[in-house]
Design a protein around this motif. Structure first.
Motif, mmCIF file in Angstrom:
data_model
loop_
_atom_site.group_PDB
_atom_site.id
_atom_site.type_symbol
_atom_site.label_atom_id
_atom_site.label_comp_id
_atom_site.label_asym_id
_atom_site.label_seq_id
_atom_site.Cartn_x
_atom_site.Cartn_y
_atom_site.Cartn_z
ATOM 1 N N LEU A 45 24.500 29.890 47.104
ATOM 2 C CA LEU A 45 25.561 30.259 47.923
ATOM 3 C C LEU A 45 26.988 30.412 47.271
ATOM 4 C CD1 LEU A 45 26.730 30.839 50.751
ATOM 5 C CD2 LEU A 45 26.983 27.991 50.858
ATOM 6 N N ILE A 46 27.166 29.321 46.477
ATOM 7 C CA ILE A 46 28.363 29.207 45.793
ATOM 8 C C ILE A 46 28.510 30.260 44.507
ATOM 9 C CG2 ILE A 46 29.546 27.854 43.813
ATOM 10 C CD1 ILE A 46 28.857 25.459 45.349
ATOM 11 N N TRP A 47 27.331 30.710 43.986
ATOM 12 C CA TRP A 47 27.477 31.611 42.933
ATOM 13 C C TRP A 47 27.604 32.967 43.726
ATOM 14 C CZ3 TRP A 47 28.532 31.244 38.295
ATOM 15 C CH2 TRP A 47 28.134 30.280 37.283
ATOM 16 N N GLY A 48 27.007 33.067 44.851
ATOM 17 C CA GLY A 48 27.133 34.459 45.540
ATOM 18 C C GLY A 48 28.773 34.592 45.874
ATOM 19 N N LEU A 49 29.103 33.662 46.279
ATOM 20 C CA LEU A 49 30.633 33.586 46.661
ATOM 21 C C LEU A 49 31.553 33.970 45.472
ATOM 22 C CD1 LEU A 49 30.896 30.751 49.314
ATOM 23 C CD2 LEU A 49 30.856 33.244 50.051
ATOM 24 N N LEU A 50 31.291 33.459 44.404
ATOM 25 C CA LEU A 50 32.119 33.661 43.214
ATOM 26 C C LEU A 50 31.652 34.940 42.716
ATOM 27 C CD1 LEU A 50 31.517 30.590 40.826
ATOM 28 C CD2 LEU A 50 33.640 31.492 41.882
ATOM 29 N N GLY A 51 30.610 35.646 43.032
ATOM 30 C CA GLY A 51 30.453 36.940 42.604
ATOM 31 C C GLY A 51 31.266 38.002 43.615
ATOM 32 N N VAL A 52 31.267 37.658 44.730
ATOM 33 C CA VAL A 52 31.862 38.554 45.687
ATOM 34 C C VAL A 52 33.534 38.524 45.280
ATOM 35 C CG1 VAL A 52 33.031 38.578 48.190
ATOM 36 C CG2 VAL A 52 30.480 38.260 47.718
ATOM 37 N N TRP A 53 34.174 37.117 44.890
ATOM 38 C CA TRP A 53 35.302 37.231 44.610
ATOM 39 C C TRP A 53 35.502 37.981 43.194
ATOM 40 C CZ3 TRP A 53 40.010 35.910 46.337
ATOM 41 C CH2 TRP A 53 40.782 35.691 45.229
ATOM 42 N N ILE A 54 34.664 37.940 42.231
ATOM 43 C CA ILE A 54 34.765 38.608 41.108
ATOM 44 C C ILE A 54 34.855 40.333 41.393
ATOM 45 C CG2 ILE A 54 33.500 39.199 38.836
ATOM 46 C CD1 ILE A 54 32.673 36.245 38.749
ATOM 47 N N ALA A 55 33.902 40.594 42.220
ATOM 48 C CA ALA A 55 34.030 42.015 42.498
ATOM 49 C C ALA A 55 35.271 42.265 43.127
ATOM 50 C CB ALA A 55 32.597 42.354 43.413
ATOM 51 N N PHE A 56 35.766 41.516 44.134
ATOM 52 C CA PHE A 56 37.303 42.018 44.738
ATOM 53 C C PHE A 56 38.137 42.133 43.753
ATOM 54 C CE2 PHE A 56 41.062 40.288 46.885
ATOM 55 C CZ PHE A 56 41.117 41.248 47.611
ATOM 56 N N MET A 57 38.267 41.127 42.832
ATOM 57 C CA MET A 57 39.308 40.886 41.778
ATOM 58 C C MET A 57 39.181 42.110 40.765
ATOM 59 S SD MET A 57 41.366 38.750 42.879
ATOM 60 C CE MET A 57 42.553 38.520 41.512
ATOM 61 N N MET A 58 37.990 42.632 40.461
ATOM 62 C CA MET A 58 37.884 43.772 39.562
ATOM 63 C C MET A 58 38.326 44.876 40.218
ATOM 64 S SD MET A 58 36.674 43.358 36.532
ATOM 65 C CE MET A 58 35.516 44.749 35.819
ATOM 66 N N GLY A 59 38.191 45.038 41.498
ATOM 67 C CA GLY A 59 38.754 46.497 42.070
ATOM 68 C C GLY A 59 40.117 46.235 42.100
ATOM 69 N N ILE A 60 40.648 45.165 42.236
ATOM 70 C CA ILE A 60 42.289 44.846 42.429
ATOM 71 C C ILE A 60 43.168 45.341 40.747
ATOM 72 C CG2 ILE A 60 44.013 43.092 42.146
ATOM 73 C CD1 ILE A 60 42.719 42.293 44.574
ATOM 74 N N PHE A 61 42.096 44.754 39.782
ATOM 75 C CA PHE A 61 42.514 44.814 38.473
ATOM 76 C C PHE A 61 42.307 46.306 38.078
ATOM 77 C CE2 PHE A 61 42.646 40.178 38.005
ATOM 78 C CZ PHE A 61 43.604 40.094 37.281
ATOM 79 N N ALA A 62 41.193 47.040 38.434
ATOM 80 C CA ALA A 62 41.131 48.448 38.010
ATOM 81 C C ALA A 62 42.148 49.336 38.805
ATOM 82 C CB ALA A 62 39.547 48.809 38.843
ATOM 83 N N GLU A 63 42.297 49.182 39.960
ATOM 84 C CA GLU A 63 43.549 50.059 40.792
ATOM 85 C C GLU A 63 44.678 49.831 40.031
ATOM 86 O OE1 GLU A 63 43.685 50.256 45.027
ATOM 87 O OE2 GLU A 63 41.571 50.126 45.133
ATOM 88 N N ALA A 64 45.080 48.598 39.744
ATOM 89 C CA ALA A 64 46.406 48.222 38.950
ATOM 90 C C ALA A 64 46.403 48.909 37.665
ATOM 91 C CB ALA A 64 46.703 46.715 39.049
ATOM 92 N N MET A 65 45.252 48.806 36.986
ATOM 93 C CA MET A 65 45.450 49.684 35.721
ATOM 94 C C MET A 65 45.486 50.997 35.646
ATOM 95 S SD MET A 65 45.487 48.925 32.488
ATOM 96 C CE MET A 65 45.080 47.335 32.453
ATOM 97 N N GLY A 66 44.871 51.660 36.829
ATOM 98 C CA GLY A 66 44.797 53.030 37.113
ATOM 99 C C GLY A 66 46.256 53.606 37.203
ATOM 100 N N ALA A 67 47.004 52.590 38.185
ATOM 101 C CA ALA A 67 48.359 52.884 38.403
ATOM 102 C C ALA A 67 49.367 52.574 37.027
ATOM 103 C CB ALA A 67 48.825 51.949 39.458
ATOM 104 N N LYS A 68 49.160 51.795 36.377
ATOM 105 C CA LYS A 68 49.837 51.619 35.007
ATOM 106 C C LYS A 68 49.679 52.961 34.029
ATOM 107 C CE LYS A 68 52.202 48.494 34.158
ATOM 108 N NZ LYS A 68 53.877 48.656 34.471
ATOM 109 N N LEU A 69 48.226 53.329 33.914
ATOM 110 C CA LEU A 69 48.050 54.284 33.079
ATOM 111 C C LEU A 69 48.291 55.633 33.542
ATOM 112 C CD1 LEU A 69 44.349 53.120 31.930
ATOM 113 C CD2 LEU A 69 46.427 52.940 30.721
ATOM 114 N N ALA A 70 48.572 55.751 34.921
ATOM 115 C CA ALA A 70 48.944 57.133 35.301
ATOM 116 C C ALA A 70 50.403 57.153 35.219
ATOM 117 C CB ALA A 70 48.707 57.133 36.768
ATOM 118 N N LYS A 71 51.166 56.071 34.715
ATOM 119 C CA LYS A 71 52.514 56.164 34.515
ATOM 120 C C LYS A 71 52.786 56.495 33.219
ATOM 121 C CE LYS A 71 54.550 53.348 38.549
ATOM 122 N NZ LYS A 71 55.104 52.290 38.682
ATOM 123 N N SER A 72 51.917 55.939 32.063
ATOM 124 C CA SER A 72 52.062 56.240 30.750
ATOM 125 C C SER A 72 52.035 57.753 30.528
ATOM 126 C CB SER A 72 51.047 55.533 30.069
ATOM 127 O OG SER A 72 49.703 56.102 30.186
#
Length: 93
Positions: A45-72
Motif C-alpha cells: 500500500l505504501i509503495w503504491g501510494l508513493l508510485g502514484v505520488w511520483i507519477a503525479f509529480m513527473m507530470g507536473i515537472f514535465a509540463e513545467a519543463m515543456g513550458a520553460k523549453l517553449a520559451k527558450s
C-alpha cells in the motif's frame, strides 16, 4: 476510461508489486533464505501510494519543463532527448 488504463492506477500497481518484490529479495539475500514480512500488505500500500505520488509529480515537472523549453529560443532544447534529460535532471535534483 477503463480502470486499468488509468495512469495512476497502473503506477500504483507497478510500484506496489515491483518495489515490494525488491524489498523481499533484498531481505532474502540479507538473511540467506526466503523472507516474506508479515506486513507485506501495508508495504504494498505504501509503495503504491508513493508510485502514484511520483507519477503525479513527473507530470507536473514535465509540463513545467515543456513550458520553460517553449520559451527558450534554442533549437537543440526542443528534441525529445533533451526534454527527457532536463525533466529527469530537474526532478532528481
Amino acid at each position: 476510461m477503463s480502470f486499468l488504463t488509468n495512469h495512476y492506477v497502473l503506477s500504483f500497481i507497478k510500484f506496489a508489486i515491483l518495489a515490494t518484490l525488491g524489498e523481499v529479495i533484498a531481505n532474502s539475500m540479507r538473511n540467506k533464505k526466503l523472507t516474506i514480512p508479515h506486513s507485506i500488505g501495508y508495504r504494498m500500500l505504501i509503495w503504491g501510494l508513493l508510485g502514484v505520488w511520483i507519477a503525479f509529480m513527473m507530470g507536473i515537472f514535465a509540463e513545467a519543463m515543456g513550458a520553460k523549453l517553449a520559451k527558450s529560443g534554442s533549437t537543440i532544447l526542443h528534441t525529445k532527448l533533451a526534454f527527457a534529460f532536463l525533466t529527469s535532471l530537474v526532478m532528481n535534483t
